[in-house]
Design a protein around this motif. Structure first.
Motif, PDB file in Angstrom:
ATOM      1  N   ALA A   1       0.832  -1.204   0.000  1.00 19.80           N
ATOM      2  CA  ALA A   1       0.000   0.000   0.000  1.00 19.80           C
ATOM      3  C   ALA A   1       0.868   1.257   0.000  1.00 19.80           C
ATOM      4  O   ALA A   1       0.568   2.238  -0.700  1.00 19.80           O
ATOM      5  N   ALA A   2       1.945   1.238   0.769  1.00 21.55           N
ATOM      6  CA  ALA A   2       2.853   2.387   0.801  1.00 21.55           C
ATOM      7  C   ALA A   2       3.573   2.545  -0.534  1.00 21.55           C
ATOM      8  O   ALA A   2       3.721   3.660  -1.054  1.00 21.55           O
ATOM      9  N   ALA A   3       4.008   1.416  -1.132  1.00 20.42           N
ATOM     10  CA  ALA A   3       4.754   1.458  -2.395  1.00 20.42           C
ATOM     11  C   ALA A   3       3.922   2.055  -3.518  1.00 20.42           C
ATOM     12  O   ALA A   3       4.455   2.739  -4.406  1.00 20.42           O
ATOM     13  N   ARG A   4       2.616   1.799  -3.496  1.00 20.96           N
ATOM     14  CA  ARG A   4       1.747   2.348  -4.547  1.00 20.96           C
ATOM     15  C   ARG A   4       1.738   3.881  -4.536  1.00 20.96           C
ATOM     16  O   ARG A   4       1.463   4.509  -5.547  1.00 20.96           O
ATOM     17  N   LYS A   5       2.035   4.478  -3.381  1.00 20.16           N
ATOM     18  CA  LYS A   5       2.004   5.940  -3.266  1.00 20.16           C
ATOM     19  C   LYS A   5       3.375   6.574  -3.461  1.00 20.16           C
ATOM     20  O   LYS A   5       3.509   7.798  -3.453  1.00 20.16           O
ATOM     21  N   ILE A   6       4.407   5.755  -3.642  1.00 17.74           N
ATOM     22  CA  ILE A   6       5.761   6.284  -3.845  1.00 17.74           C
ATOM     23  C   ILE A   6       5.976   6.550  -5.329  1.00 17.74           C
ATOM     24  O   ILE A   6       5.760   5.671  -6.164  1.00 17.74           O
ATOM     25  N   LYS A   7       6.411   7.759  -5.652  1.00 18.41           N
ATOM     26  CA  LYS A   7       6.501   8.213  -7.042  1.00 18.41           C
ATOM     27  C   LYS A   7       7.881   7.924  -7.616  1.00 18.41           C
ATOM     28  O   LYS A   7       8.751   8.799  -7.663  1.00 18.41           O
ATOM     29  N   CYS A   8       8.057   6.676  -8.056  1.00 19.20           N
ATOM     30  CA  CYS A   8       9.327   6.257  -8.653  1.00 19.20           C
ATOM     31  C   CYS A   8       9.069   5.166  -9.675  1.00 19.20           C
ATOM     32  O   CYS A   8       7.939   4.694  -9.837  1.00 19.20           O
ATOM     33  N   GLY A   9      10.127   4.748 -10.366  1.00 22.96           N
ATOM     34  CA  GLY A   9      10.017   3.697 -11.361  1.00 22.96           C
ATOM     35  C   GLY A   9       9.831   2.334 -10.727  1.00 22.96           C
ATOM     36  O   GLY A   9       9.964   2.165  -9.506  1.00 22.96           O
ATOM     37  N   ARG A  10       9.557   1.330 -11.563  1.00 23.94           N
ATOM     38  CA  ARG A  10       9.254  -0.006 -11.043  1.00 23.94           C
ATOM     39  C   ARG A  10      10.438  -0.623 -10.300  1.00 23.94           C
ATOM     40  O   ARG A  10      10.262  -1.238  -9.242  1.00 23.94           O
ATOM     41  N   ALA A  11      11.631  -0.484 -10.880  1.00 22.16           N
ATOM     42  CA  ALA A  11      12.812  -1.092 -10.257  1.00 22.16           C
ATOM     43  C   ALA A  11      13.076  -0.490  -8.885  1.00 22.16           C
ATOM     44  O   ALA A  11      13.361  -1.206  -7.919  1.00 22.16           O
ATOM     45  N   LYS A  12      12.991   0.835  -8.804  1.00 20.43           N
ATOM     46  CA  LYS A  12      13.215   1.519  -7.530  1.00 20.43           C
ATOM     47  C   LYS A  12      12.154   1.123  -6.524  1.00 20.43           C
ATOM     48  O   LYS A  12      12.440   0.911  -5.330  1.00 20.43           O
ATOM     49  N   LYS A  13      10.897   1.011  -6.990  1.00 22.27           N
ATOM     50  CA  LYS A  13       9.797   0.642  -6.100  1.00 22.27           C
ATOM     51  C   LYS A  13      10.018  -0.771  -5.547  1.00 22.27           C
ATOM     52  O   LYS A  13       9.741  -1.039  -4.364  1.00 22.27           O
ATOM     53  N   LYS A  14      10.503  -1.658  -6.394  1.00 18.42           N
ATOM     54  CA  LYS A  14      10.798  -3.025  -5.955  1.00 18.42           C
ATOM     55  C   LYS A  14      11.890  -3.029  -4.891  1.00 18.42           C
ATOM     56  O   LYS A  14      11.824  -3.780  -3.907  1.00 18.42           O
ATOM     57  N   GLU A  15      12.884  -2.190  -5.103  1.00 17.18           N
ATOM     58  CA  GLU A  15      13.988  -2.075  -4.144  1.00 17.18           C
ATOM     59  C   GLU A  15      13.494  -1.558  -2.791  1.00 17.18           C
ATOM     60  O   GLU A  15      13.881  -2.065  -1.730  1.00 17.18           O
TER      61      GLU A  15
ATOM     62  N   LYS B   1      10.405  -1.753  -1.568  1.00 18.46           N
ATOM     63  CA  LYS B   1       9.574  -2.785  -0.932  1.00 18.46           C
ATOM     64  C   LYS B   1      10.446  -3.850  -0.263  1.00 18.46           C
ATOM     65  O   LYS B   1      10.155  -4.291   0.862  1.00 18.46           O
ATOM     66  N   LYS B   2      11.520  -4.228  -0.952  1.00 20.38           N
ATOM     67  CA  LYS B   2      12.442  -5.226  -0.381  1.00 20.38           C
ATOM     68  C   LYS B   2      13.084  -4.692   0.897  1.00 20.38           C
ATOM     69  O   LYS B   2      13.208  -5.408   1.901  1.00 20.38           O
ATOM     70  N   GLN B   3      13.456  -3.402   0.837  1.00 20.18           N
ATOM     71  CA  GLN B   3      14.082  -2.757   1.999  1.00 20.18           C
ATOM     72  C   GLN B   3      13.125  -2.710   3.189  1.00 20.18           C
ATOM     73  O   GLN B   3      13.496  -3.035   4.331  1.00 20.18           O
ATOM     74  N   LEU B   4      11.877  -2.311   2.931  1.00 18.93           N
ATOM     75  CA  LEU B   4      10.890  -2.200   4.005  1.00 18.93           C
ATOM     76  C   LEU B   4      10.554  -3.564   4.604  1.00 18.93           C
ATOM     77  O   LEU B   4      10.440  -3.704   5.834  1.00 18.93           O
ATOM     78  N   LEU B   5      10.395  -4.564   3.762  1.00 19.40           N
ATOM     79  CA  LEU B   5      10.069  -5.900   4.260  1.00 19.40           C
ATOM     80  C   LEU B   5      11.206  -6.469   5.091  1.00 19.40           C
ATOM     81  O   LEU B   5      10.978  -7.161   6.109  1.00 19.40           O
ATOM     82  N   ALA B   6      12.444  -6.179   4.670  1.00 20.90           N
ATOM     83  CA  ALA B   6      13.611  -6.649   5.440  1.00 20.90           C
ATOM     84  C   ALA B   6      13.644  -5.985   6.810  1.00 20.90           C
ATOM     85  O   ALA B   6      13.910  -6.642   7.832  1.00 20.90           O
ATOM     86  N   GLU B   7      13.356  -4.682   6.836  1.00 17.22           N
ATOM     87  CA  GLU B   7      13.362  -3.950   8.112  1.00 17.22           C
ATOM     88  C   GLU B   7      12.260  -4.467   9.039  1.00 17.22           C
ATOM     89  O   GLU B   7      12.482  -4.683  10.240  1.00 17.22           O
ATOM     90  N   ILE B   8      11.072  -4.663   8.474  1.00 13.40           N
ATOM     91  CA  ILE B   8       9.957  -5.165   9.289  1.00 13.40           C
ATOM     92  C   ILE B   8      10.263  -6.579   9.787  1.00 13.40           C
ATOM     93  O   ILE B   8       9.999  -6.924  10.951  1.00 13.40           O
TER      94      ILE B   8
END
Length: 215
Positions: free
Chosen positions: A9-23, A25-32
């Motif tokens: 849900a947070a990633a959908r609101k982040i204004k960046c390209g697909r690759a950056k968005k994937k990065e 999401k990976k970062q946030l999931l690792a932190e959580i």
């Protein structure tokens, strides 16, 4: 709310390209994931990290101009591509619906001999005023126009007295395809004692009369 739902849900609101968005999401999931292993609950983690809008805003403040341009381009494509696809499909539908003709020799439904015999039989029924038989050989939509009154009006528009039929002329024909419907259309010139008449006759796949025009 679980971790995947929160991050997506947070990633959908982040204004960046697909690759950056994937990065991200990976970062946030690792932190959580790391915090969960330390014993924190997902509710506690979300409270500390911020709600969906807050965490998205934090990332957006640090997104590069290049990533912002990628986001705008991807957003535009999401709008344009469905419209383009709809236009293409509409064009294909229009093409499919438009009548297309081809030589009867290429037809899977009609033969030249069959068509010529049907045309001559129709003309004979008209000349003999065998209107019940003519109606019986036609599609239902045509039958009301093939009675004595209508046919006499049609003949009168050409001449008050055609005279006896003398001979048939050359036959021309083609198959017409419209959508999944197939018809065969032919023209035959018939010479009478007092007039020469050209019949344009249309038949469906069952060789029922589907159109009649004379000139």
């Amino acid at each position: 709310m679980n971790a995947n739902h929160y991050v997506n849900a947070a990633a959908r609101k982040i204004k960046c390209g697909r690759a950056k968005k994937k990065e991200i999401k990976k970062q946030l999931l690792a932190e959580i994931g790391a915090r969960l292993e330390q014993g924190e609950t997902i509710e506690e983690i979300i409270e500390k990290m911020g709600n969906i809008q807050e965490i998205a805003s934090e990332f957006n403040e640090n997104i590069s101009l290049e990533e912002q341009r990628k986001f705008k381009r991807n957003k535009a494509l999401k709008i344009v591509l469905p419209i383009l696809a709809a236009v293409v499909l509409f064009g294909m539908l229009i093409y499919w619906m438009l009548p297309k003709s081809r030589d009867v020799s290429q037809s899977a439904y009609f033969s030249e001999a069959q068509m010529e015999a049907a045309m001559k039989e129709t003309v004979k029924l008209i000349d003999e005023e065998a209107y019940e038989s003519l109606q019986g050989s036609a599609i239902p939509q045509m039958q009301a126009f093939l009675d004595k009154g209508e046919m006499e009006k049609l003949k009168a528009q050409m001449s008050a007295d055609w005279g006896e039929r003398q001979k048939f002329g050359t036959v021309y024909m083609s198959e017409v395809i419209q959508g999944n419907m197939h018809f065969v259309v032919g023209e035959i010139t018939v010479i009478y004692e007092n007039i020469t008449v050209t019949y344009r006759l249309t038949y469906d796949k069952e060789m029922r009369l589907a159109g009649l025009y004379v000139r």
